[in-house]
Design a protein around this motif. Structure first.
Motif, mmCIF file in Angstrom:
data_model
loop_
_atom_site.group_PDB
_atom_site.id
_atom_site.type_symbol
_atom_site.label_atom_id
_atom_site.label_comp_id
_atom_site.label_asym_id
_atom_site.label_seq_id
_atom_site.Cartn_x
_atom_site.Cartn_y
_atom_site.Cartn_z
ATOM 1 N N GLY A 31 0.815 -1.205 0.000
ATOM 2 C CA GLY A 31 0.000 0.000 0.000
ATOM 3 C C GLY A 31 0.850 1.256 0.000
ATOM 4 N N ARG A 32 1.965 1.242 0.733
ATOM 5 C CA ARG A 32 2.839 2.408 0.766
ATOM 6 C C ARG A 32 3.505 2.637 -0.587
ATOM 7 N NH1 ARG A 32 5.868 2.062 6.719
ATOM 8 N NH2 ARG A 32 3.960 2.335 7.961
ATOM 9 N N VAL A 33 3.833 1.554 -1.277
ATOM 10 C CA VAL A 33 4.411 1.674 -2.619
ATOM 11 C C VAL A 33 3.443 2.396 -3.545
ATOM 12 C CG1 VAL A 33 5.063 0.361 -4.668
ATOM 13 C CG2 VAL A 33 5.971 -0.287 -2.427
ATOM 14 N N MET A 34 2.185 2.003 -3.516
ATOM 15 C CA MET A 34 1.190 2.643 -4.370
ATOM 16 C C MET A 34 1.061 4.123 -4.040
ATOM 17 S SD MET A 34 -1.752 -0.350 -4.522
ATOM 18 C CE MET A 34 -2.695 0.440 -5.830
ATOM 19 N N GLN A 35 1.032 4.460 -2.755
ATOM 20 C CA GLN A 35 0.909 5.861 -2.351
ATOM 21 C C GLN A 35 2.111 6.668 -2.829
ATOM 22 O OE1 GLN A 35 0.502 5.310 1.885
ATOM 23 N NE2 GLN A 35 -1.727 5.378 1.805
ATOM 24 N N TYR A 36 3.304 6.105 -2.697
ATOM 25 C CA TYR A 36 4.527 6.796 -3.118
ATOM 26 C C TYR A 36 4.501 7.091 -4.612
ATOM 27 C CZ TYR A 36 9.420 7.223 -4.546
ATOM 28 O OH TYR A 36 10.588 7.635 -5.118
ATOM 29 N N LEU A 37 4.119 6.117 -5.413
ATOM 30 C CA LEU A 37 4.114 6.310 -6.852
ATOM 31 C C LEU A 37 3.036 7.299 -7.280
ATOM 32 C CD1 LEU A 37 4.776 2.622 -7.914
ATOM 33 C CD2 LEU A 37 6.357 4.554 -8.151
ATOM 34 N N TRP A 38 1.862 7.237 -6.670
ATOM 35 C CA TRP A 38 0.816 8.212 -6.968
ATOM 36 C C TRP A 38 1.276 9.621 -6.598
ATOM 37 C CZ3 TRP A 38 -3.183 4.404 -4.726
ATOM 38 C CH2 TRP A 38 -3.898 3.783 -5.760
ATOM 39 N N LYS A 39 1.895 9.757 -5.434
ATOM 40 C CA LYS A 39 2.342 11.074 -4.975
ATOM 41 C C LYS A 39 3.375 11.656 -5.931
ATOM 42 C CE LYS A 39 4.514 13.416 -1.037
ATOM 43 N NZ LYS A 39 5.087 13.234 0.324
ATOM 44 N N GLY A 40 4.330 10.837 -6.358
ATOM 45 C CA GLY A 40 5.353 11.320 -7.269
ATOM 46 C C GLY A 40 4.769 11.816 -8.577
ATOM 47 N N LEU A 41 3.796 11.103 -9.091
ATOM 48 C CA LEU A 41 3.158 11.500 -10.338
ATOM 49 C C LEU A 41 2.386 12.802 -10.153
ATOM 50 C CD1 LEU A 41 2.482 10.760 -13.287
ATOM 51 C CD2 LEU A 41 0.488 9.512 -12.392
#
Length: 256
Positions: A89-99
């Protein structure tokens, strides 16, 4: 050496028409967010900005295998030192945030690495004030069952090609805890040089974070520059990343 880099890094400027529904969906996304059209390929890997299907597949892989051994904290912030499902879940949040936050003076490019079409890790490249400073930071990880296969070296080499040959970076940096042997080995293998240390608190104890740096001339002579990397869709992203004007002389233009 410029000729060798041109052979190792090609930028394809005229991609063909999308071949299937997934390609058409990415092309539609790229019309609004050009990062979705960016794609790097190496001998074994494809690296691209993940769409929702890539994110789901990556999260499932992380939940199934984890990123590292339990109790180990290889990354600053200890974001991955949780059960695999929570880490996913943290991986998904990190990638969304970066985008969502990327702009020319600050961008955080998170590329999912695909092996045989399946997401197996993330290669990050971040920069602040890139048009003025020309410095980008690299970070990466793989799911546990893909460790010790040379994939981390290959994906990091792709990021360095993008930074130096594609965007005209002057420097690339990396920050690694001194007990993260695998990441330290990648830094040394690809030609990074020691750039000082920082003592941080990690899980309530002091931990030494080592800093590493490689500049453009060092990269030209490093093993990383010899890895064959092809880049698709970079031109549409150049303004977003604040690419420096001296980026292109050693990049060979190739049609698809």
């Amino acid at each position: 050496m410029a000729e060798n880099n041109a052979a190792a890094f090609s930028r394809e400027t005229t991609p063909g028409p999308p071949a299937g529904p997934a390609d058409r969906r990415r092309a539609a996304l790229a019309a609004w967010a050009p990062q979705f059209g960016l794609r790097l390929t190496t001998p074994r890997l494809e690296l691209r900005v993940p769409d929702e299907h890539d994110l789901l597949a990556l999260a499932e892989n992380v939940a199934a295998h984890g990123i590292h051994d339990p109790g180990h904290s290889p990354f600053p912030g200890a974001w991955s030192d949780v059960p695999p499902r929570a880490a996913a879940g943290r991986v998904m949040q990190y990638l969304w945030k970066g985008l969502a936050l990327s702009r020319p003076d600050y961008w955080n490019l998170g590329l999912v690495a695909l092996l045989d079409g399946r997401p197996v890790g993330v290669q990050g490249l971040q920069a602040r004030g890139f048009p003025q400073l020309g410095e980008a930071a690299t970070e990466s990880w793989l799911v546990r069952d893909k460790h010790r296969q040379g994939l981390g070296t290959e994906m990091r080499a792709a990021a360095l090609h993008l930074a130096f040959a594609g965007l005209g970076a002057k420097y690339a940096t990396s920050a690694v805890y001194e007990d993260n042997a695998a990441a330290l080995a990648v830094n040394k293998k690809l030609g990074y040089q020691p750039d000082g240390i920082e003592v941080q608190s990690r899980k309530g104890e002091a931990a030494v974070l080592t800093r590493w740096r490689i500049d453009a001339p060092q990269w030209e002579l490093s093993p990383a520059a010899g890895v064959r990397v092809s880049c698709h869709g970079l031109d549409a992203c150049r303004a977003l990343f604040g690419a420096r004007p001296q980026a292109t002389p050693s990049v060979r233009q190739e049609p698809t």
